[in-house]
Every structure is written in structure tokens, then in C-alpha cells.
Design a protein around this motif. Structure first.
Motif, PDB file in Angstrom:
ATOM      1  N   TYR A 175       0.817  -1.212   0.000  1.00  0.00           N
ATOM      2  CA  TYR A 175       0.000   0.000   0.000  1.00  0.00           C
ATOM      3  C   TYR A 175       0.855   1.268   0.000  1.00  0.00           C
ATOM      4  N   LEU A 176       0.324   2.294  -0.651  1.00  0.00           N
ATOM      5  CA  LEU A 176       0.898   3.626  -0.515  1.00  0.00           C
ATOM      6  C   LEU A 176       0.542   4.198   0.854  1.00  0.00           C
ATOM      7  N   LYS A 177       1.341   5.116   1.317  1.00  0.00           N
ATOM      8  CA  LYS A 177       1.060   5.772   2.588  1.00  0.00           C
ATOM      9  C   LYS A 177      -0.211   6.607   2.458  1.00  0.00           C
ATOM     10  N   PRO A 178      -1.187   6.418   3.350  1.00  0.00           N
ATOM     11  CA  PRO A 178      -2.400   7.251   3.287  1.00  0.00           C
ATOM     12  C   PRO A 178      -2.062   8.729   3.429  1.00  0.00           C
ATOM     13  N   GLU A 179      -2.855   9.567   2.782  1.00  0.00           N
ATOM     14  CA  GLU A 179      -2.591  11.000   2.774  1.00  0.00           C
ATOM     15  C   GLU A 179      -3.157  11.666   4.023  1.00  0.00           C
ATOM     16  N   GLY A 180      -2.419  12.627   4.547  1.00  0.00           N
ATOM     17  CA  GLY A 180      -2.911  13.416   5.664  1.00  0.00           C
ATOM     18  C   GLY A 180      -2.821  12.694   6.999  1.00  0.00           C
ATOM     19  N   ARG A 181      -3.196  13.402   8.052  1.00  0.00           N
ATOM     20  CA  ARG A 181      -3.129  12.829   9.400  1.00  0.00           C
ATOM     21  C   ARG A 181      -4.326  11.953   9.713  1.00  0.00           C
ATOM     22  N   PHE A 182      -5.472  12.294   9.160  1.00  0.00           N
ATOM     23  CA  PHE A 182      -6.694  11.557   9.456  1.00  0.00           C
ATOM     24  C   PHE A 182      -7.291  11.066   8.142  1.00  0.00           C
ATOM     25  N   ASN A 183      -7.155   9.786   7.917  1.00  0.00           N
ATOM     26  CA  ASN A 183      -7.598   9.212   6.649  1.00  0.00           C
ATOM     27  C   ASN A 183      -8.309   7.901   6.934  1.00  0.00           C
ATOM     28  N   ILE A 184      -9.486   7.734   6.363  1.00  0.00           N
ATOM     29  CA  ILE A 184     -10.272   6.526   6.598  1.00  0.00           C
ATOM     30  C   ILE A 184      -9.518   5.276   6.167  1.00  0.00           C
ATOM     31  N   ALA A 185      -8.544   5.447   5.265  1.00  0.00           N
ATOM     32  CA  ALA A 185      -7.748   4.302   4.809  1.00  0.00           C
ATOM     33  C   ALA A 185      -6.917   3.705   5.940  1.00  0.00           C
ATOM     34  N   ASP A 186      -6.688   4.464   7.003  1.00  0.00           N
ATOM     35  CA  ASP A 186      -5.945   3.923   8.140  1.00  0.00           C
ATOM     36  C   ASP A 186      -6.692   2.775   8.805  1.00  0.00           C
ATOM     37  N   VAL A 187      -8.023   2.794   8.727  1.00  0.00           N
ATOM     38  CA  VAL A 187      -8.814   1.755   9.389  1.00  0.00           C
ATOM     39  C   VAL A 187      -9.616   0.913   8.399  1.00  0.00           C
ATOM     40  N   MET A 188      -9.618   1.312   7.123  1.00  0.00           N
ATOM     41  CA  MET A 188     -10.319   0.541   6.089  1.00  0.00           C
ATOM     42  C   MET A 188      -9.320   0.208   4.980  1.00  0.00           C
ATOM     43  N   PRO A 189      -8.720  -0.977   5.038  1.00  0.00           N
ATOM     44  CA  PRO A 189      -7.693  -1.335   4.047  1.00  0.00           C
ATOM     45  C   PRO A 189      -8.162  -1.204   2.604  1.00  0.00           C
ATOM     46  N   GLU A 190      -9.447  -1.490   2.355  1.00  0.00           N
ATOM     47  CA  GLU A 190      -9.940  -1.446   0.978  1.00  0.00           C
ATOM     48  C   GLU A 190      -9.969  -0.026   0.412  1.00  0.00           C
ATOM     49  N   LYS A 191      -9.789   0.990   1.272  1.00  0.00           N
ATOM     50  CA  LYS A 191      -9.731   2.370   0.787  1.00  0.00           C
ATOM     51  C   LYS A 191      -8.302   2.827   0.508  1.00  0.00           C
ATOM     52  N   ARG A 192      -7.334   1.958   0.777  1.00  0.00           N
ATOM     53  CA  ARG A 192      -5.942   2.327   0.525  1.00  0.00           C
ATOM     54  C   ARG A 192      -5.604   2.169  -0.955  1.00  0.00           C
ATOM     55  N   LYS A 193      -4.648   2.950  -1.404  1.00  0.00           N
ATOM     56  CA  LYS A 193      -4.154   2.823  -2.771  1.00  0.00           C
ATOM     57  C   LYS A 193      -2.955   1.880  -2.784  1.00  0.00           C
ATOM     58  N   CYS A 194      -2.931   1.023  -3.788  1.00  0.00           N
ATOM     59  CA  CYS A 194      -1.878   0.009  -3.880  1.00  0.00           C
ATOM     60  C   CYS A 194      -0.664   0.522  -4.641  1.00  0.00           C
ATOM     61  N   LYS A 195       0.447  -0.171  -4.411  1.00  0.00           N
ATOM     62  CA  LYS A 195       1.621  -0.049  -5.265  1.00  0.00           C
ATOM     63  C   LYS A 195       1.538  -1.163  -6.313  1.00  0.00           C
ATOM     64  N   ALA A 196       2.067  -0.902  -7.478  1.00  0.00           N
ATOM     65  CA  ALA A 196       2.033  -1.916  -8.532  1.00  0.00           C
ATOM     66  C   ALA A 196       2.857  -3.133  -8.112  1.00  0.00           C
ATOM     67  N   CYS A 197       2.274  -4.319  -8.230  1.00  0.00           N
ATOM     68  CA  CYS A 197       2.999  -5.546  -7.894  1.00  0.00           C
ATOM     69  C   CYS A 197       2.226  -6.754  -8.415  1.00  0.00           C
ATOM     70  N   GLU A 198       2.876  -7.904  -8.347  1.00  0.00           N
ATOM     71  CA  GLU A 198       2.258  -9.154  -8.775  1.00  0.00           C
ATOM     72  C   GLU A 198       2.231 -10.128  -7.605  1.00  0.00           C
ATOM     73  N   ILE A 199       1.153 -10.892  -7.504  1.00  0.00           N
ATOM     74  CA  ILE A 199       1.011 -11.914  -6.469  1.00  0.00           C
ATOM     75  C   ILE A 199       0.632 -13.213  -7.166  1.00  0.00           C
ATOM     76  N   THR A 200       1.410 -14.262  -6.917  1.00  0.00           N
ATOM     77  CA  THR A 200       1.223 -15.536  -7.606  1.00  0.00           C
ATOM     78  C   THR A 200       0.858 -16.620  -6.599  1.00  0.00           C
TER      79      THR A 200
END
Length: 667
Positions: free
Chosen positions: A638-663
């Protein structure tokens, strides 16, 4: 050699430290390219003493010569008393047919009907465009007894822009930089700190430059407020003009039928319609029809004559709803005024930037590194308008035959623009071509998907390209469709997806295969990625040599939380973690952190042991239920959530990903 050293070595005199612009701007309402023009003359150095002396000089120039509106009377008095004085102001010129002379209007000084010579007009025709040009002007004053004569005299003027650039030198120097270095230099040149952006985010920022280097490019960006949409188009280049979306007319934009005067399209490379969105706005429908014709045919009528022009159109505005709401209940154009909510008009758009993916600008996102003086970059981009790189894609890809002419044009013009910016000179590899063509296809597909929803006459087409090297068909999908509509790029039945009845996919089914996460992709959690593959496992081995920083240890805790959720309350799981850190105080710190995590999860029934091994490099999860998961980035997806208070801190599905592959491998 550091990137900063390389930049200065190759482009000495053409780069400037970007934080200096903010330092000297103060309250002056003046574009960055004006300030950087001055900084480039006095502060283009690595030597701090020279920079400090240059700043004093530039501040003195701004203080003594820049005309602030609230000081206009003082400046006029200075000109009168001294007889002459140099000023910096925005000038517009018009022809006074009755007197057969050209007259200038000064934006900040507040004076008009000042005679300006025909020679200056011939030399600087953009003064007649109506948009105004920032200039350094030597002003004089000579009182006259004639009542209709202006005492103000323009002795000389110089538009604030670099006189010329050596495009061949620029192309040759590009060779000394890697793709990543060049992209970071461009991002810094836009005033942003590269480390705050992943590659996709950088590409979205750079795509805003395409209208400046690609003739007749039709660009739209809609998204939340505060992402810098207008800033680029108002601050970057003296060849672009920003107009209010609701404050433009046929006469201003194309031709004034009363005096036959050509409008903005005849003088500017880029015309940006700011605050373009707003469903309550009521633009002139006739103007929209003329714009449609121009966007399609690159021409407009003046009387019986048909005139061509190369001006690009950029439309920027704010969305009114969240993306999932628009995808389900309307479309991604739903914020547009009714007159522009026209499928024929929107079909002329080459690229739709997803503004919701672009981070809101915060102080730490502005750079203090060196970047191109924006005026220099603007002139380079203008020179590149003479080139067409669209054919370079043909070496490696064929676009699907179902794509319409406008689809193909949009894709190839976007590709051409990005290729000119990133690979001037045209040396572009297979991998780089694929990267840009996929971005271009996604950008046009975002337009086409909405048109199909808006207008039944638009047929589904296949956003597919044939990879000539791999002899493979590749289907392209937009990131928002992948996240919210659960359409995958290889889903052949995407046109039949039932949005309303589509179940929310919290996990994948456990089957061998691979998933590819894109930069900025949302809707991804550890539960979705791992739960199906770790059920009933009691022995798990996690290998990740890069669990080092606090956020990575928090992700390890999150992984342990998932394991606890998957097991029965009275069941225990043995978790072995293999990692590493540099052999100094950081290694000891990591060991203490692992110890603390192990103690924290013990009461959850997770028995975690850890081993620090300098020889591990690959990242994976192995479970005693027969599954192995190869992790391209380990747990740190995941990318670092923006700002001090971001819902992505407690809701993983709101986080932005880094490009990668999972096999996923069944053993």
C-alpha cells in the motif's frame, strides 16, 4: 552522481530550485513562469552564495518593477516624476480603426488607450489575442495638451519568455537520464516532490502536459477540489490561457463577426476551460456546436473562409459525487452542464484524466529540488508540437479493428504526447511502448464507457491490442471498473456485467494463478488476497526481508489479525517470520519490534517466531494446507495514506496500492 548533480551538470542555466519560486512570490498575483524567468537569470546555480545574491536581486526587481494593483497610483507617479520607469505588467493590445493605431491596456497599472507601435505588434502578435501577455516594459511619460491623447509612452517591451531553445541539445541530453530519473525531473519541474508519487501518479501528472506538446489535443480532467488541476494550465506556460468555463463566447473563442477579429484559438497553444463542470451552468449551445466542429476538424469559419488552428482544448472541473455512485447511477460526466452533456461533443475527447486518483496537494508535496525553469520547458513542449510520434507504437502493437476512428485517434495522440515528453528523439523500447499504449487506451476507454451508457447509438468495441512481440491479445480495463464493477482486464464478458447485482468480492476463490495490482488500485485487502489460501492452515511461514519500518510492522500486525480471524477461537497457528535489516542499531530495533509484535498477538492464538537472515531476498507465504503465495512486494503493498486523518488507516480497501504481482501456487 546524484540526480541533482546530473541535472545541474547537463542543464546548467536551464534549471532552478523550485522552492525559490514560492519564496519570492509573496502576495504577487503573477504566474510561476514569470517568476522563474527572473530566477533563471539570477539564481540558476548550485552555489548558495550566488542563489542568495540572486534572490536579493529578484526580490528587488519584483519590489521595484512589478505592478501591484493596490500600488498602481504610486507606480504611475513614479513614471511621471522620473520621466521613465521599467515595469512588469500584463499587456493587451487592440486596433483602434478610427485613429488607425494600436492601443495597449495595462492589467495591473489600470491604464488603457496607450499607443503601441506597429513594429511591436508585428513582433509580438499575441498581444492582440485578448488574453494578455506578461511583459517587461520601459514606460515613459509626456504630457500633451490634446484632450484625447495619452501621456503614457511605451518605449520598449519584452514578453517574459525565453527567446529560443536548442531542441537537439535537449534531445541529446535526455540520453544521460534513465526513465525514472527523467520522470522525476519532470515532476520536480512541475513543482512537486517525486517521492510522494508512484509511477502511475507521476504519469497522471505528466499527462497534464500533453496539450502543450500535441496539436489539437482534447483533454478533460474531472475530480475533487484541491488536486492542482488549474495550477498547471495557468502557471506552466506563456503559450496557454485559462478561461472561466462559463465566461467564454463564440466571439472570444473563435471569431467576432462584428469586426472579423480572430479569437483565442488563433493565438494560443492551449485554451483551458476552468471550473468547467457544474450542472446548473448554461453555456451557449451554438458555441458548443462550433466547438464540436473545431475539435473534430481542427478548423472554424470566418465568413466564407474556413480557417485552421492548432490550439488544444483542456477542460477541468470538479465532480459532484463519489466514483462508485456515478458508475452505478449515472456516469463519469454527470457533473457537466447540460449543453456539454452531449455524446457527440464528448466523443471528441482524446483523454479523460481520473482526477479522483490524484492526491490533494499538501505542503510536503511541493519540492525544493531542481527542475526545469518552466519557461524553458514550455518552449521545449512548444517545439515538440511540430512532431508526431503516434506511428512509433506500430512497431510493437496493433490496435483492435473494432475501435472507431476517434478511439484510435485518442489513443495514438495520447501515446504521441507522452512519448514526446518522456522520450524526445523517439528512442522508445518495447516495454516503454507497452506502458504508454496501455495508459492511452485506458484513458480513452474511460471516455467511451460513459458514451455507451449515455447514448444507445454507441456500440461496444474491444479495447484490445495485439502484442506483436508476444503474439498475444491484451484487453485493457480502467482502474475504477476493476475496483467498483469487479471487471478484470481478461473478462471477455465485461459488457454484460450487471453492476447492480454484482456481489462485492471480499476474497478470491482459492485457485492457482496470478493477480496484478496496479498503482493506485483500491478495494484490495489482505482478506481478499490471502483468506481463501490460508484457511485451515496451522503452520505458516512468511518470508519478507523488508519488514523494517513502523508501517511495515503495522502491516504484519494486520496480517496476524487476519490469521486470527480465519481460525477457530480454540485453535492456534504457528507463524514463522523471516526478515532482515542492516547490521547496526536498526537491526536491534527490528528485533525489538518483532518481539513486541509476537507478544501482542500471542493472546490471539498466534505463536510467532522470527529469524533475521541476511541471505533472503524473495518474498513469499507458505502454508501447511498446500498453498504457496509469491509476494512481489511482500506485505508492503500500500501507498502511505494522505494526511493525518484518513479513513484508509482503518479501512484497508480504501488504501491505494503499489504496482505488484502476487502468484498463487498449489504444492
Amino acid at each position: 552522481m546524484s540526480l541533482q548533480d546530473k541535472i545541474f551538470k547537463n542543464f546548467e542555466g536551464k534549471v532552478v530550485r523550485k522552492d525559490l519560486t514560492k519564496t519570492i512570490k509573496g502576495n504577487a498575483v503573477v504566474p510561476s513562469y514569470v517568476l522563474e524567468y527572473l530566477l533563471g537569470q539570477h539564481c540558476a546555480s548550485f552555489d548558495q552564495d550566488i542563489i542568495d545574491q540572486g534572490l536579493v536581486k529578484v526580490k528587488s526587481v519584483i519590489k521595484d518593477h512589478f505592478v501591484h494593483r493596490d500600488e498602481a497610483e504610486y507606480v504611475k507617479s513614479t513614471i511621471k516624476e522620473k520621466g521613465e520607469h521599467r515595469i512588469i505588467d500584463k499587456l493587451t493590445a487592440t486596433l483602434n480603426e478610427k485613429k488607425d493605431i494600436y492601443e495597449a491596456t495595462f492589467s495591473n497599472l489600470g491604464i488603457s488607450k496607450v499607443q503601441i507601435s506597429s513594429d511591436l505588434i508585428k513582433k509580438h502578435k499575441r498581444l492582440l489575442s485578448g488574453g494578455g501577455v506578461w511583459c517587461i516594459i520601459n514606460m515613459g511619460y509626456l504630457a500633451s495638451e490634446e484632450s484625447d491623447s495619452s501621456p503614457w509612452i511605451i518605449d520598449s517591451l519584452k514578453p517574459i519568455q525565453i527567446s529560443s531553445v536548442d531542441i537537439e541539445e535537449f534531445i541529446n541530453l535526455r540520453v544521460d537520464f534513465t526513465k525514472e530519473e527523467w520522470v522525476d525531473l519532470l515532476i520536480s519541474s512541475m513543482g512537486l516532490e517525486p517521492e510522494h508519487f508512484n509511477f502511475r501518479s507521476k504519469l497522471l501528472q505528466i499527462a497534464r502536459l500533453i496539450p502543450f506538446c500535441e496539436n489539437n489535443f482534447n483533454f478533460i480532467e474531472l475530480g475533487p477540489k484541491g488536486t492542482g488541476k488549474s495550477h498547471i494550465f495557468s502557471e506552466l506556460s506563456p503559450h496557454g490561457i485559462l478561461v472561466s468555463g462559463g465566461d467564454v463566447s463564440q466571439a472570444k473563442l473563435f471569431v467576432n463577426n462584428s469586426n472579423n477579429k480572430i479569437g483565442l484559438v488563433g493565438f494560443w497553444d492551449v485554451i483551458t476551460f476552468d471550473e468547467f463542470a457544474g450542472s446548473t451552468k448554461k453555456p451557449d449551445k451554438k458555441l458548443v456546436d462550433i466547438m464540436k466542429n473545431y475539435m473534430a476538424n481542427k478548423s472554424f469559419s470566418r465568413g466564407r473562409d474556413v480557417l485552421g488552428a492548432t490550439a488544444a482544448f483542456a477542460f477541468v472541473g470538479n465532480t459532484e459525487h463519489a466514483v462508485p455512485y456515478m458508475l452505478k447511477n449515472s456516469n463519469l460526466f454527470d457533473a457537466l452542464p447540460k449543453a456539454y452533456y452531449d455524446s457527440a461533443f464528448l466523443d471528441r475527447l482524446h483523454l479523460y484524466i481520473p482526477g479522483w486518483e490524484i492526491s490533494k496537494l499538501r505542503n510536503e508535496m511541493f519540492t525544493d529540488s531542481y527542475g526545469f525553469i518552466v519557461d524553458y520547458l514550455a518552449e521545449i513542449l512548444k517545439e515538440m508540437r511540430k512532431e508526431d510520434y503516434s506511428s512509433f507504437a506500430e512497431k510493437f502493437v496493433d490496435l483492435d479493428s473494432s475501435l472507431t476512428t476517434r478511439d484510435r485517434e485518442g489513443i495514438l495522440k495520447t501515446f504521441s504526447g507522452l512519448a514526446k515528453i518522456l522520450y524526445p528523439g523517439g528512442t522508445i523500447s518495447y516495454e516503454e511502448t507497452i506502458e504508454l499504449i496501455e495508459f492511452a487506451m485506458e484513458s480513452r476507454k474511460r471516455v467511451k464507457d460513459q458514451l455507451i451508457k449515455m447514448d444507445d447509438t454507441f456500440e461496444n468495441v474491444s479495447f484490445v491490442y495485439h502484442d506483436k512481440r508476444k503474439n498475444k491479445e491484451i484487453r485493457i480495463e480502467t482502474l475504477e471498473n476493476i475496483k467498483h464493477l469487479h471487471i478484470q482486464p481478461d473478462d471477455e464478458s465485461e459488457e454484460n456485467a450487471d453492476v447492480e447485482n454484482e456481489p462485492k468480492k471480499e476474497t478470491f476463490q482459492a485457485k492457482p494463478g496470478q493477480i496484478i495490482l496496479s498503482d493506485n488500485q483500491e478495494g484490495v485487502s489482505f482478506k481478499m488476497l490471502f483468506a481463501a489460501y490460508l484457511k485451515e492452515a496451522t503452520e505458516i511461514k512468511l518470508v519478507d526481508p523488508y519488514i523494517r519500518y513502523p508501517h511495515q510492522f503495522r502491516l504484519l500486525l494486520e496480517f496476524c489479525s487476519l490469521l486470527a480471524e480465519l481460525k477457530e477461537e480454540d485453535q492456534e497457528i504457528n507463524l514463522e517470520v523471516i526478515s532482515w535489516n542492516e547490521p547496526d542499531e536498526k537491526l536491534n530495533e527490528s528485533i525489538e519490534n518483532f518481539k513486541e509484535v509476537a507478544e501482542s498477538v500471542f493472546d490471539l492464538g498466534i505463536h510467532m517466531e522470527y529469524d533475521m537472515n541476511p541471505n533472503v531476498h524473495d518474498r513469499s507465504i507458505r502454508a501447511n494446507n498446500g498453498w504457496k503465495i509469491i509476494l512481489g512486494r511482500g506485505l508492503d503493498i500500500y501507498l502511505k495514506p494522505e494526511g493525518r486523518f484518513n479513513i484508509a488507516d482503518v479501512m484497508p480497501e480504501k488504501r491505494k496500492c503499489k504496482a505488484c504481482e502476487i502468484t498463487y501456487i498449489r504444492q
